[in-house]
Design an enzyme around this catalytic site. Structure first.
Site, short mmCIF file in Angstrom:
data_model
loop_
_atom_site.label_atom_id
_atom_site.label_comp_id
_atom_site.label_asym_id
_atom_site.label_seq_id
_atom_site.Cartn_x
_atom_site.Cartn_y
_atom_site.Cartn_z
N PRO A 27 -2.60 4.42 6.91
CG PRO A 27 -4.16 2.83 7.55
CD PRO A 27 -4.04 4.13 6.82
CD GLU A 28 4.30 4.60 6.79
OE1 GLU A 28 5.23 4.03 6.24
OE2 GLU A 28 4.43 5.67 7.43
CE LYS A 32 1.20 4.18 1.98
NZ LYS A 32 1.21 5.66 2.12
NE ARG A 45 1.62 13.01 3.98
CZ ARG A 45 1.52 11.68 4.04
NH1 ARG A 45 1.36 10.98 2.93
NH2 ARG A 45 1.56 11.05 5.19
#
Length: 277
Positions: free
Chosen positions: A2-3, A52, A261
């Site tokens: 989750p951002e 986060k 990523r």
């Protein structure tokens, strides 16, 4: 993972459900049993997000530090007239009162820490675009001094807190910036525009619970195209659109592994090179 907008939503939801009232805390899984016992029956005084990281405050000496990681999640429910449903799955932490229940599953971190330890965690993070106390100059100083790519720097939580893969790819597209440029090649005006855009986009994300980054002229309705179907939700320009035509110029969107990523960009809308200073 989750951002930051999701973590800020979770902070607000915990505050709405439990803020200012005593909370019953337990650890059905058992891995947070000692921490749950210490906060059981105490009042939730604060719920705060920094990037986060989620912090639930039960007094200065008792903050529950939560980082969801890749697999963690919070679920909330309302309590009716009947008994509370038994926990389902490996619930690390359950919070409840007479009206609400929340279960935390699979977090990377769930630990009881002091206020000083909480401050130390926050001090390691860059500015969070969703916080009123954020200092964008702190991120700029790191960017302007680095040979690392701007794509990697925007994902570095020590540089910028709360920004993840979606916001990274989308904000660079929206400002026509080649993700492979070094941070020190970024213009100050470009950084100021990126920061302002992240503040606006992430605030919208908090309200909507999803990430939407396309401008009005590029929505499905405006373009006569089908809506995006993706488990991340939201309308985006390049994220997870590798091999598809750019919504602006129709060039094929590219993807590569970058700093471990997946990176997405449009080579036409985000041309290589650095603008003249």
């Amino acid at each position: 993972m989750p951002e930051g907008h999701i973590i800020h939503r979770l902070a607000a939801e915990n505050h709405r459900a439990f803020g200012g009232r005593a909370v019953r805390a337990s650890s059905p899984q058992g891995r947070f049993a000692d921490g749950a016992e210490l906060i059981d029956g105490r009042e939730l005084e604060a719920a705060e997000a920094v990037g986060k990281h989620l912090f639930l405050g039960f007094g200065e000496d008792a903050w529950v530090h939560i980082h969801l990681g890749l697999y963690g999640g919070f679920t909330f429910g309302a309590i009716g007239d009947g008994p509370v449903a038994a926990p389902v799955g490996l619930v690390r932490l359950r919070l409840e009162n007479d009206e609400h229940v929340a279960d935390l599953r699979g977090p990377n971190t769930c630990a009881l820490i002091t206020g000083a330890e909480k401050a130390a965690v926050a001090a390691r993070l860059g500015p969070d675009p969703l916080r009123a106390d954020a200092d964008p100059d702190a991120a700029w100083r790191r960017l302007a001094a680095s040979r690392t790519t701007v794509a990697a720097l925007l994902m570095d939580q020590k540089v910028l807190a709360g920004v993840g893969n979606v916001y990274r790819a989308e904000v660079l597209f929206r400002h026509g910036i080649d993700p492979h440029r070094a941070g020190r090649e970024l213009l100050r005006a470009e950084w100021d525009a990126i920061w302002a855009d992240l503040v606006a986009l992430m605030r919208e994300g908090v309200g909507a619970g999803r990430i939407d980054t396309v401008r009005p002229e590029h929505t499905p309705e405006a373009m006569g195209r089908p809506p995006r179907v993706d488990d991340h939700g939201g309308e985006v320009y390049v994220y997870r659109r590798a091999g598809m035509p750019c919504l602006v110029c129709a060039t094929e969107v590219r993807a590569e592994e970058h700093a471990s990523r997946n990176l997405f960009w449009c080579p036409s809308c985000q041309p290589a090179g650095t603008p003249a200073r």
